[in-house]
Design an enzyme around this catalytic site. Sequence first.
Site, PDB file in Angstrom:
ATOM      1  CD  GLU A 144      -2.812   0.910   2.523  1.00  0.00           C
ATOM      2  OE1 GLU A 144      -3.375  -0.204   2.657  1.00  0.00           O
ATOM      3  OE2 GLU A 144      -2.990   1.847   3.304  1.00  0.00           O
ATOM      4  CE1 TYR A 187     -10.451   0.067  11.089  1.00  0.00           C
ATOM      5  CE2 TYR A 187     -12.408  -0.990  10.171  1.00  0.00           C
ATOM      6  CZ  TYR A 187     -11.472   0.022  10.144  1.00  0.00           C
ATOM      7  OH  TYR A 187     -11.535   0.986   9.159  1.00  0.00           O
ATOM      8  CG  HIS A 224     -14.044   1.516  13.419  1.00  0.00           C
ATOM      9  ND1 HIS A 224     -14.846   2.563  13.841  1.00  0.00           N
ATOM     10  CD2 HIS A 224     -13.228   2.042  12.476  1.00  0.00           C
ATOM     11  CE1 HIS A 224     -14.529   3.656  13.160  1.00  0.00           C
ATOM     12  NE2 HIS A 224     -13.556   3.362  12.325  1.00  0.00           N
ATOM     13  CD  GLN A 239      -6.177   0.424  11.653  1.00  0.00           C
ATOM     14  OE1 GLN A 239      -5.257   0.479  10.827  1.00  0.00           O
ATOM     15  NE2 GLN A 239      -6.974   1.438  11.904  1.00  0.00           N
TER      16      GLN A 239
HETATM   17  P1  FAD Z   1     -17.320   1.354   8.260  1.00  0.00           P
HETATM   18  O1  FAD Z   1     -17.232  -0.044   7.835  1.00  0.00           O
HETATM   19  O2  FAD Z   1     -18.453   2.152   7.749  1.00  0.00           O
HETATM   20  O3  FAD Z   1     -17.311   1.356   9.847  1.00  0.00           O
HETATM   21  C1  FAD Z   1     -17.176   2.560  10.591  1.00  0.00           C
HETATM   22  C2  FAD Z   1     -17.857   2.390  11.944  1.00  0.00           C
HETATM   23  O4  FAD Z   1     -19.273   2.380  11.781  1.00  0.00           O
HETATM   24  C3  FAD Z   1     -17.525   1.071  12.653  1.00  0.00           C
HETATM   25  O5  FAD Z   1     -17.451   1.324  14.036  1.00  0.00           O
HETATM   26  C4  FAD Z   1     -18.709   0.186  12.331  1.00  0.00           C
HETATM   27  O6  FAD Z   1     -18.914  -0.827  13.293  1.00  0.00           O
HETATM   28  C5  FAD Z   1     -19.841   1.206  12.339  1.00  0.00           C
HETATM   29  N1  FAD Z   1     -20.988   0.837  11.494  1.00  0.00           N
HETATM   30  C6  FAD Z   1     -20.945   0.293  10.258  1.00  0.00           C
HETATM   31  N2  FAD Z   1     -22.190   0.143   9.772  1.00  0.00           N
HETATM   32  C7  FAD Z   1     -23.042   0.632  10.721  1.00  0.00           C
HETATM   33  C8  FAD Z   1     -24.452   0.778  10.809  1.00  0.00           C
HETATM   34  N3  FAD Z   1     -25.267   0.362   9.836  1.00  0.00           N
HETATM   35  N4  FAD Z   1     -24.973   1.320  11.946  1.00  0.00           N
HETATM   36  C9  FAD Z   1     -24.179   1.729  12.968  1.00  0.00           C
HETATM   37  N5  FAD Z   1     -22.806   1.614  12.926  1.00  0.00           N
HETATM   38  C10 FAD Z   1     -22.272   1.076  11.822  1.00  0.00           C
HETATM   39  N6  FAD Z   1      -9.008   6.226   5.422  1.00  0.00           N
HETATM   40  C11 FAD Z   1      -8.878   7.152   4.434  1.00  0.00           C
HETATM   41  O7  FAD Z   1      -9.317   8.310   4.599  1.00  0.00           O
HETATM   42  N7  FAD Z   1      -8.237   6.833   3.259  1.00  0.00           N
HETATM   43  C12 FAD Z   1      -7.736   5.597   3.018  1.00  0.00           C
HETATM   44  O8  FAD Z   1      -7.178   5.347   1.943  1.00  0.00           O
HETATM   45  C13 FAD Z   1      -7.853   4.595   4.034  1.00  0.00           C
HETATM   46  N8  FAD Z   1      -7.378   3.342   3.855  1.00  0.00           N
HETATM   47  C14 FAD Z   1      -7.547   2.404   4.840  1.00  0.00           C
HETATM   48  C15 FAD Z   1      -7.052   1.103   4.644  1.00  0.00           C
HETATM   49  C16 FAD Z   1      -7.186   0.135   5.633  1.00  0.00           C
HETATM   50  C17 FAD Z   1      -6.648  -1.266   5.405  1.00  0.00           C
HETATM   51  C18 FAD Z   1      -7.823   0.466   6.857  1.00  0.00           C
HETATM   52  C19 FAD Z   1      -7.957  -0.564   7.949  1.00  0.00           C
HETATM   53  C20 FAD Z   1      -8.311   1.743   7.068  1.00  0.00           C
HETATM   54  C21 FAD Z   1      -8.181   2.720   6.062  1.00  0.00           C
HETATM   55  N9  FAD Z   1      -8.672   4.030   6.238  1.00  0.00           N
HETATM   56  C22 FAD Z   1      -8.515   4.964   5.252  1.00  0.00           C
HETATM   57  C23 FAD Z   1      -9.279   4.424   7.530  1.00  0.00           C
HETATM   58  C24 FAD Z   1     -10.823   4.262   7.533  1.00  0.00           C
HETATM   59  O9  FAD Z   1     -11.386   5.173   6.617  1.00  0.00           O
HETATM   60  C25 FAD Z   1     -11.301   4.527   8.956  1.00  0.00           C
HETATM   61  O10 FAD Z   1     -10.908   3.494   9.805  1.00  0.00           O
HETATM   62  C26 FAD Z   1     -12.795   4.833   9.104  1.00  0.00           C
HETATM   63  O11 FAD Z   1     -13.013   5.373  10.408  1.00  0.00           O
HETATM   64  C27 FAD Z   1     -13.708   3.624   8.969  1.00  0.00           C
HETATM   65  O12 FAD Z   1     -13.779   3.208   7.676  1.00  0.00           O
HETATM   66  P2  FAD Z   1     -14.559   1.824   7.326  1.00  0.00           P
HETATM   67  O13 FAD Z   1     -14.608   1.736   5.875  1.00  0.00           O
HETATM   68  O14 FAD Z   1     -13.982   0.707   8.082  1.00  0.00           O
HETATM   69  O15 FAD Z   1     -16.014   2.190   7.913  1.00  0.00           O
END
Ligand code: FAD
Length: 287
Positions: free
Chosen positions: A17, A147, A151, A178
Site C-alpha cells: 500500500e 479491525y 473499530h 487495520q
Molecule cells: P465502516 O465499515 O463504515 O465502519 C465505521 C464504523 O461504523 C464502525 O465502528 C462500524 O462498526 C460502524 N458501522 C458500520 N455500519 C453501521 C451501521 N449500519 N450502523 C451503525 N454503525 C455502523 N481512510 C482514508 O481516509 N483513506 C484511506 O485510503 C484509508 N485506507 C484504509 C485502509 C485500511 C486497510 C484500513 C484498515 C483503514 C483505512 N482508512 C482509510 C481508515 C478508515 O477510513 C477509517 O478506519 C474509518 O473510520 C472507517 O472506515 P470503514 O470503511 O472501516 O467504515
Amino acid sequence: MKIGDILKQNSRGVSFEFFPPKTDKGMDKLISTSLMLQDYSPLYFSMTYGALGKNQDRTKKAVYGLLDKATAAVMPHLTCIASSRSKVADLLSEYKDRGVENLMALRGDLPAEGFEPAGECEDFKYAVDLVKFIKKHTNFCIGVAVYPETHIESSSVEEDCEYTKRKIDAGAEFAVTQMFFDNKYYYEFMNRASRQKINIPVLPGIFPLTDIRKLDNFLKTCRVSLPRRIKEDMEKLSEHPQDMEKAGLEFTIKQCQDLINNGVRKLHFFTFNRPDTIKKILDNLNW
Ligand code: FAD
C-alpha cells in the site's frame, strides 16, 4: 485483473500500500519505489485516498502512473463519507475507462470539526453503503477494511462483528485489516470471522515499526495497542533513530514470521512509500 481472482490463484504473496505523493518529483519516485518492490511479485498495489476525498486528484494521478508501469494490479482506495452519489459515480466511470478493476471501499474518518448535515454529505453513511453502490453500478472487485481490535467507534466486539459481516455480505471479495502489533488479535478476529461464516480472504495489514515517537498517540486514535515491551525498548532508543528503527524492524520481522508459522500466506504491507524498509523485512522472512 481482479484481486479476488489473484488471491484465488496464488497460494501466497504480498501486497503493498502506498500513499499519493504531493509533488511530480514524488510521483516519479513512487513509480521507481513500486518497481523496486515488483521483484517480490506482488499480488497487487494499492493507493490510499485523502481523508474526506481531499487530494483525490493525487490518488488518481498516482494510480494511473502505476497502472502504466506496474505489472501488478493497482487498486485505488475510495472513501465515501461526505461525498455525493454523483461524484462517486463519475469517479467509478473514469476508473473503469482507465482500466481500474478493483476498489478498496471505505467510509473514511469522520471530520473532527464535523460537517454540514445536509445535501451531498448524507448520501453515504457507512462503507456498506459504498459497497452496495459500487456493486449495483459496476463489476469492480471490492475490498474492505476490518479491525482485529475492533473499530474505534464500535461499542462491542459483537457490534463490530455484525457491521463487518454486513459490509462483506454486501459484496466485498476480500478484506485488509487495520494494523495490529499482537498477532493474537488477528487470530481471534479470524476465529470470529469463521464462526460468522465469513469466507473471504482477510489479509493482515503489516505496519513496519520504525519510529515510536508520535506513534503512541496516533495508535490511540484508532484503537490499536502496542505491546509494552517493544514500546519501552524503542522508547529507550528514541535518541538513536537508527537503533530504534533496527529494534522496530526486528519486531516486525518476528511478527510476520509468527503469522507465517501459523499458516498465514498472504501479507499486506503499509509501505509508507519506503521500499528499503519493506525489503529489509521481506528479505528476512522464511516462508
Ligand atoms: P465502516 O465499515 O463504515 O465502519 C465505521 C464504523 O461504523 C464502525 O465502528 C462500524 O462498526 C460502524 N458501522 C458500520 N455500519 C453501521 C451501521 N449500519 N450502523 C451503525 N454503525 C455502523 N481512510 C482514508 O481516509 N483513506 C484511506 O485510503 C484509508 N485506507 C484504509 C485502509 C485500511 C486497510 C484500513 C484498515 C483503514 C483505512 N482508512 C482509510 C481508515 C478508515 O477510513 C477509517 O478506519 C474509518 O473510520 C472507517 O472506515 P470503514 O470503511 O472501516 O467504515
